[in-house]
Each structure stands twice: as C-alpha cells, then as structure tokens.
Motif scaffolding. Structure first.
Motif, PDB file in Angstrom:
ATOM      1  N   PRO A 187       5.293 -12.563   2.121  1.00  0.00           N
ATOM      2  CA  PRO A 187       6.379 -11.604   2.287  1.00  0.00           C
ATOM      3  C   PRO A 187       6.057 -10.054   2.252  1.00  0.00           C
ATOM      4  O   PRO A 187       5.310  -9.375   1.604  1.00  0.00           O
ATOM      5  N   ARG A 188       6.510  -9.428   3.394  1.00  0.00           N
ATOM      6  CA  ARG A 188       6.161  -7.964   3.474  1.00  0.00           C
ATOM      7  C   ARG A 188       7.657  -7.177   3.006  1.00  0.00           C
ATOM      8  O   ARG A 188       8.891  -7.604   3.247  1.00  0.00           O
ATOM      9  N   PHE A 189       7.359  -5.875   2.369  1.00  0.00           N
ATOM     10  CA  PHE A 189       8.389  -5.243   1.696  1.00  0.00           C
ATOM     11  C   PHE A 189       8.410  -3.885   2.140  1.00  0.00           C
ATOM     12  O   PHE A 189       9.448  -2.919   1.995  1.00  0.00           O
ATOM     13  N   GLY A 190       7.479  -3.459   3.033  1.00  0.00           N
ATOM     14  CA  GLY A 190       7.420  -2.133   3.734  1.00  0.00           C
ATOM     15  C   GLY A 190       7.234  -2.377   5.200  1.00  0.00           C
ATOM     16  O   GLY A 190       7.929  -3.316   5.873  1.00  0.00           O
ATOM     17  N   GLU A 191       6.355  -1.310   5.856  1.00  0.00           N
ATOM     18  CA  GLU A 191       6.337  -1.568   7.344  1.00  0.00           C
ATOM     19  C   GLU A 191       5.084  -1.392   7.985  1.00  0.00           C
ATOM     20  O   GLU A 191       4.864  -1.647   9.058  1.00  0.00           O
ATOM     21  N   ALA A 192       4.010  -1.769   7.281  1.00  0.00           N
ATOM     22  CA  ALA A 192       2.675  -2.151   7.748  1.00  0.00           C
ATOM     23  C   ALA A 192       2.794  -3.325   8.651  1.00  0.00           C
ATOM     24  O   ALA A 192       3.704  -4.308   8.111  1.00  0.00           O
ATOM     25  N   GLU A 193       2.139  -3.441   9.750  1.00  0.00           N
ATOM     26  CA  GLU A 193       2.435  -4.495  10.770  1.00  0.00           C
ATOM     27  C   GLU A 193       1.572  -5.751  10.349  1.00  0.00           C
ATOM     28  O   GLU A 193       2.103  -6.858  10.702  1.00  0.00           O
ATOM     29  N   SER A 194       0.380  -5.522   9.551  1.00  0.00           N
ATOM     30  CA  SER A 194      -0.126  -6.808   9.118  1.00  0.00           C
ATOM     31  C   SER A 194      -1.079  -6.495   7.875  1.00  0.00           C
ATOM     32  O   SER A 194      -1.089  -5.441   7.629  1.00  0.00           O
ATOM     33  N   LEU A 195      -1.759  -7.684   7.404  1.00  0.00           N
ATOM     34  CA  LEU A 195      -2.700  -7.438   6.190  1.00  0.00           C
ATOM     35  C   LEU A 195      -3.926  -7.797   6.768  1.00  0.00           C
ATOM     36  O   LEU A 195      -4.086  -8.589   7.676  1.00  0.00           O
ATOM     37  N   ASN A 196      -5.024  -7.145   6.379  1.00  0.00           N
ATOM     38  CA  ASN A 196      -6.434  -7.629   6.769  1.00  0.00           C
ATOM     39  C   ASN A 196      -6.596  -9.274   6.086  1.00  0.00           C
ATOM     40  O   ASN A 196      -5.920  -9.312   5.101  1.00  0.00           O
ATOM     41  N   VAL A 197      -7.458  -9.911   6.958  1.00  0.00           N
ATOM     42  CA  VAL A 197      -7.338 -11.395   6.517  1.00  0.00           C
ATOM     43  C   VAL A 197      -8.118 -11.473   5.099  1.00  0.00           C
ATOM     44  O   VAL A 197      -7.995 -12.452   4.553  1.00  0.00           O
ATOM     45  N   GLY A 198      -9.287 -10.506   4.775  1.00  0.00           N
ATOM     46  CA  GLY A 198      -9.593 -10.741   3.324  1.00  0.00           C
ATOM     47  C   GLY A 198      -8.416 -10.611   2.437  1.00  0.00           C
ATOM     48  O   GLY A 198      -8.333 -11.251   1.393  1.00  0.00           O
ATOM     49  N   ILE A 199      -7.648  -9.499   2.582  1.00  0.00           N
ATOM     50  CA  ILE A 199      -6.570  -9.291   1.636  1.00  0.00           C
ATOM     51  C   ILE A 199      -5.588 -10.558   1.572  1.00  0.00           C
ATOM     52  O   ILE A 199      -5.046 -10.883   0.577  1.00  0.00           O
ATOM     53  N   ALA A 200      -5.263 -11.055   2.787  1.00  0.00           N
ATOM     54  CA  ALA A 200      -4.372 -12.288   3.020  1.00  0.00           C
ATOM     55  C   ALA A 200      -4.768 -13.386   2.006  1.00  0.00           C
ATOM     56  O   ALA A 200      -4.159 -14.016   1.490  1.00  0.00           O
ATOM     57  N   ALA A 235      -0.420  -0.528   0.211  1.00  0.00           N
ATOM     58  CA  ALA A 235       0.683  -0.208  -0.361  1.00  0.00           C
ATOM     59  C   ALA A 235       1.855  -0.087   0.574  1.00  0.00           C
ATOM     60  O   ALA A 235       3.324  -0.624   0.308  1.00  0.00           O
ATOM     61  N   ASP A 236       1.607   0.096   2.092  1.00  0.00           N
ATOM     62  CA  ASP A 236       2.804   0.259   2.955  1.00  0.00           C
ATOM     63  C   ASP A 236       3.359  -1.131   3.246  1.00  0.00           C
ATOM     64  O   ASP A 236       4.601  -1.285   3.256  1.00  0.00           O
ATOM     65  N   TRP A 237       2.550  -2.001   3.369  1.00  0.00           N
ATOM     66  CA  TRP A 237       2.996  -3.514   3.362  1.00  0.00           C
ATOM     67  C   TRP A 237       4.063  -3.825   2.281  1.00  0.00           C
ATOM     68  O   TRP A 237       5.018  -4.351   2.310  1.00  0.00           O
ATOM     69  N   TYR A 238       3.686  -3.352   0.980  1.00  0.00           N
ATOM     70  CA  TYR A 238       4.741  -3.844  -0.289  1.00  0.00           C
ATOM     71  C   TYR A 238       5.619  -2.501  -0.530  1.00  0.00           C
ATOM     72  O   TYR A 238       6.018  -2.743  -1.497  1.00  0.00           O
ATOM     73  N   GLY A 239       5.616  -1.709   0.490  1.00  0.00           N
ATOM     74  CA  GLY A 239       6.818  -0.676   0.262  1.00  0.00           C
ATOM     75  C   GLY A 239       6.645   0.352  -0.749  1.00  0.00           C
ATOM     76  O   GLY A 239       7.525   0.721  -1.447  1.00  0.00           O
ATOM     77  N   ILE A 240       5.260   0.471  -0.955  1.00  0.00           N
ATOM     78  CA  ILE A 240       5.084   1.661  -2.077  1.00  0.00           C
ATOM     79  C   ILE A 240       4.803   2.965  -0.932  1.00  0.00           C
ATOM     80  O   ILE A 240       3.777   2.913  -0.269  1.00  0.00           O
ATOM     81  N   ARG A 241       5.271   3.931  -1.170  1.00  0.00           N
ATOM     82  CA  ARG A 241       5.371   4.988  -0.405  1.00  0.00           C
ATOM     83  C   ARG A 241       4.772   6.298  -0.974  1.00  0.00           C
ATOM     84  O   ARG A 241       4.300   7.360  -0.191  1.00  0.00           O
ATOM     85  N   LYS A 242       4.411   6.219  -2.282  1.00  0.00           N
ATOM     86  CA  LYS A 242       3.695   7.480  -2.858  1.00  0.00           C
ATOM     87  C   LYS A 242       2.586   7.206  -3.575  1.00  0.00           C
ATOM     88  O   LYS A 242       2.357   6.078  -4.227  1.00  0.00           O
ATOM     89  N   ILE A 243       1.525   8.131  -3.228  1.00  0.00           N
ATOM     90  CA  ILE A 243       0.088   7.572  -3.933  1.00  0.00           C
ATOM     91  C   ILE A 243      -0.184   9.059  -4.493  1.00  0.00           C
ATOM     92  O   ILE A 243      -0.295  10.000  -3.977  1.00  0.00           O
ATOM     93  N   ILE A 244      -0.420   8.950  -5.782  1.00  0.00           N
ATOM     94  CA  ILE A 244      -1.019  10.054  -6.463  1.00  0.00           C
ATOM     95  C   ILE A 244      -2.441   9.973  -6.900  1.00  0.00           C
ATOM     96  O   ILE A 244      -3.019   8.984  -7.401  1.00  0.00           O
ATOM     97  N   CYS A 245      -3.293  10.884  -6.256  1.00  0.00           N
ATOM     98  CA  CYS A 245      -4.801  10.638  -6.401  1.00  0.00           C
ATOM     99  C   CYS A 245      -5.311  11.964  -7.251  1.00  0.00           C
ATOM    100  O   CYS A 245      -5.110  12.956  -7.104  1.00  0.00           O
ATOM    101  N   SER A 246      -6.467  11.288  -7.807  1.00  0.00           N
ATOM    102  CA  SER A 246      -7.203  12.227  -8.596  1.00  0.00           C
ATOM    103  C   SER A 246      -7.975  13.116  -7.823  1.00  0.00           C
ATOM    104  O   SER A 246      -8.178  12.801  -6.515  1.00  0.00           O
ATOM    105  N   SER A 247      -8.195  14.512  -8.070  1.00  0.00           N
ATOM    106  CA  SER A 247      -8.789  15.534  -7.143  1.00  0.00           C
ATOM    107  C   SER A 247     -10.171  14.820  -6.715  1.00  0.00           C
ATOM    108  O   SER A 247     -10.738  15.464  -5.525  1.00  0.00           O
ATOM    109  N   ASP A 248     -10.812  14.018  -7.187  1.00  0.00           N
ATOM    110  CA  ASP A 248     -12.136  13.437  -6.734  1.00  0.00           C
ATOM    111  C   ASP A 248     -12.056  12.266  -5.830  1.00  0.00           C
ATOM    112  O   ASP A 248     -13.054  11.837  -5.270  1.00  0.00           O
ATOM    113  N   THR A 249     -10.727  11.932  -5.760  1.00  0.00           N
ATOM    114  CA  THR A 249     -10.366  10.740  -4.652  1.00  0.00           C
ATOM    115  C   THR A 249     -10.794  11.220  -3.338  1.00  0.00           C
ATOM    116  O   THR A 249     -10.667  12.439  -3.047  1.00  0.00           O
TER     117      THR A 249
END
Lengths: 251, 251
Positions: free
Chosen positions: B225-238, A126-140
């Motif tokens: 492409p990166r849109f946020g601030e995480a330094e990298s992605l895990n290789v499985g994700i990539a 989420a951070d890589w793709y610029g998503i800053r907010k995560i809403i979680c169910s209570s059981d997450t």
C-alpha cells in the motif's frame, strides 16, 4: 550550442560550495524534470533535446520555463551520470527553513546519513509512505547533491528538509513527543505500538548508527527482527520497513 | 609484486564470459572475504595487504588458503571499485544446480532483475529474512558479477541460486504451491494471509515488472500500500517490505 559559461555554471553546481553560492541545483532526467515542472521550485532553465522540447512544449509554455535546445551528446557531457538522457534543469534551492511538528504527524530524522544514494532512496521511501518532513543533522549529505536528487526519483519535489543541530532540535522542539530510534536489540517493530499522536523516527549513520548525543533523546528503541544471518540492513531498506510497519498499524 | 598474468586473470573475471570460462569470480573487501573464508566456496587465492594477512593469519592458515601480499595501490588497480580496500579473493563459481522447494519453505523468484546493485541488495535482504533459495530467470543479471557480490555484503555465501526458464520451472515444479507476485492493484500485503505451507514470491523487472508469461503462473497478486505520492518503490525495497510482512505474519 551550449555556451562555455553555461557549461561552466552547470558543472560548478555539482559541488556543494557552488550550489550554496549560486543557490541553485541540477535536476537530471525526464521523470525528475517533469515532476520539477509540477512543483513549487523556481526553475532557472531547462536544457533538453529538440524531441523533448517538442513533446512537452505545452507544459513548458504553461510554466513559462526558459528552455534551450541541447544535443544528447551535450547533455551527456554536462550531466553527472553517463546515461544519455533527454533533459536537465537548473532550479533555485530553497532556504533552510525550520520545520515544526504538527499534532499526530510523523517526521523522519536523519543522523549523519552520508551516502547520496541512500539519502535519495530514503526521500523516495518517505514520499511513498506519506512522510513529508525530514529533519537532518548538519553532517547529513546535501539534499541538493545531484545523486540525491536522482535517487529520489522525483520525490525531492514533495519533501521538506531542515538541516540543524539534532540534539538542539530534539531538546527544544520534540518535548512530549515520541522519539523512536532504530537500534540493534530494541523492541521488535512487530510488537511496538506506534502512537496515533505521531512522533519522530530517527535513522542513524550507515556505519555507526545513531550518535550518542542524539540517542539520549530517543524515548523508544526499536528493532527490525532478523530471521536469517545477514549482519545488517541498508539504511534505506530499514527506513522502508519501519515506515511500512508504522503505516500498517495506523491505517 | 603482482604478476602480469595474475592481473590479467583477475581483470578477465570482471566479464561474465570469462567468469564462465574460468568458473571463477572475484570477491572484494575485508567483510566479504572473511565471510567467504567461513563458507563452502572453494578459494583459488587471496590477495591482501601485509596488514590484513597478519591480522587474519590464523583464519587463513586454518582454511589452507593460498595468500599473496599486494600493496593497497595494486589492490585498487585490479579491483572493480575505486575504494582502497585491504583484500580481494578469487573463488570457484558453483554449478547451476536445480533447486527444489521444501514443504513450508518460501523461496524468492526473480524475473529479469537487471541492476547488479538491486540483485545484491535482494540477496542481502533475503538472507536477513531467512530466505535461502533464489530462482532466477535466465536474463536476470549474473550472480557472480562483482557488483552483485559487493552489494550482497557477504550474504552471497549463504544463498543458493538457480538460473532457469521461469515459465518452465513454475509449470513443472510449483504445482499446488502459492505463487505470490508483486503487482500494482493487487491485494494489500496487510490483508493477504501468507500461508504457513510456504510458496514462491515473484519480483519483477525494474521497469516492466513481472513478464506476461510468468504472470500467468501467479496465483496471488499482492501490493504494497502507498500512503504518499512516489510512483514506485525500488525492487530491493519492495522485496524487503514483502518479506517483512511474510515473516511478521508467520512468526
């Protein structure tokens, strides 16, 4: 040498009940601790090897952090993981504050994500793709679980999380918003037009997917097309592919 | 009751040296064992609970599999993981056979992937996206490691793997083919035109990326492409994001 009380305190924070009681959590490893120092988290103390404390003395002093020397063996014995790392910090958890949706913003919604590694991966993605907010169910699973923090690779410092009853949240705070859910047999993400108006992207439990009650609020069912024979994708992988398609379309 | 010799044999297969000596490997868990039964792997034996053996007796008989009853406790004690699962199998490993590239085919090339969980995830992701062949550097973690097999969630049964000297392979068997490598600072995967002629997609080591020698054979450097601030992605994700973009473009 670490005092017995300190060891006991750190160990207690591996358990959710005690994290909630003390409103504190553990951050392990150089990368995560360095990102923590640059964040707005309130740090109780840093335990680190002599070498780490010398190398980063300027940063530690600038942030007025209480730092104590520990040997690598001591750090290993109190840490959650059997990797010999050079430091560990304890910081204050944040209040579970309501998160609202801004115009044109996309947020992530997690329905009962159980595996701490998956949750940490989702935070990083989420951070890589610029998503800053995560809403979680209570059981997450608990955001402050040391395995979540570790798997997020520092991205926990840039993520806001709100635990709530999802059905209630979606009923009252997502009116007129796109609620996009990952389902088998939905519209292909390649054909689905992500709206520039923003919305909520719901990811479901590792085994059972999105629960029935939450599913009733989903306005758009979408699917990652499969070209081979694997039965499913891991939820962290699926989140990455969803967000990649979202950002590609809107960039 | 399991014999001591059998316990010793199974335990030995957790170590690469003994897997190579005995040319055998362990497969744990119902889902993986059931996929194994439908594959072309030669099965030495299945150990399972009474319940599992009854439930799947038709399949086991059809495949003429040597099956032995074990208690859940016995299975747990010989398995690699502390999850109580209902079965475990031992099968013959395959020869390390040369893999050639067909016209218009895409294959995955792994340069020194070390983490078994990452490798297993990559196998599962490749299977989802219809990639059947993986060329691995000699120092990539062993395909038959129980953690790789477990993380692949059954996809190991549909994947062909060839361990080799990558520089040598790329020099001699990838002429006139696109060799696409994931690098920081390359062309955006959103703009990169994947060729319908096929090619090789190279993913690099978790910490160091693609090694220099292998990198010299890369014809196209591409980046997620990166849109946020995480330094990298895990290789499985990539890997998943790369393959998703590839299949979307060519589908």
């Amino acid at each position: 040498m670490l005092s017995k009380n300190r060891i006991k305190y750190i160990n207690s924070l591996k358990v959710k009940k005690y994290r909630q009681l003390h409103q504190a959590f553990i951050i392990e490893g150089a990368k995560s601790v360095l990102e923590l120092l640059e964040s707005d988290f309130e740090i109780e103390f840093v335990l680190a090897t002599e070498e780490f404390l010398q190398k980063y003395s300027t940063i530690l002093t600038r942030h007025s952090v209480a730092a104590e020397t520990a040997t690598a063996a001591e750090l290993e014995s109190v840490g959650s993981f059997q990797t010999n790392d050079s430091c560990l910090a304890v910081a204050r958890t944040k209040q579970n504050e309501f998160l609202s949706l801004q115009e044109s913003e996309y947020v992530l919604v997690l329905d009962d994500i159980r595996d701490p590694g998956n949750f940490g991966t989702i935070i990083r993605v989420a951070d890589w793709y610029g998503i800053r907010k995560i809403i979680c169910s209570s059981d997450t699973t608990d955001f402050y679980n040391p395995k979540v923090i570790a798997a997020s690779k520092g991205s926990f410092t840039r993520t806001q999380v709100f635990y709530t009853d999802l059905a209630d949240y979606l009923a009252n705070h997502a009116e007129n918003r796109n609620v996009i859910g990952a389902f088998l047999g939905g519209t292909s993400i390649y054909d689905f037009p992500f709206s520039p108006k923003g919305g909520l992207i719901v990811m479901g439990n590792e085994s059972n997917g999105i629960g029935q009650e939450v599913a009733s609020f989903v306005t758009d069912r979408i699917t990652i097309p499969r070209f081979g024979e694997a039965e499913s994708l891991n939820v962290g992988i699926a989140t990455a592919v969803m967000l990649d398609n979202l950002r590609r379309q809107l960039s």
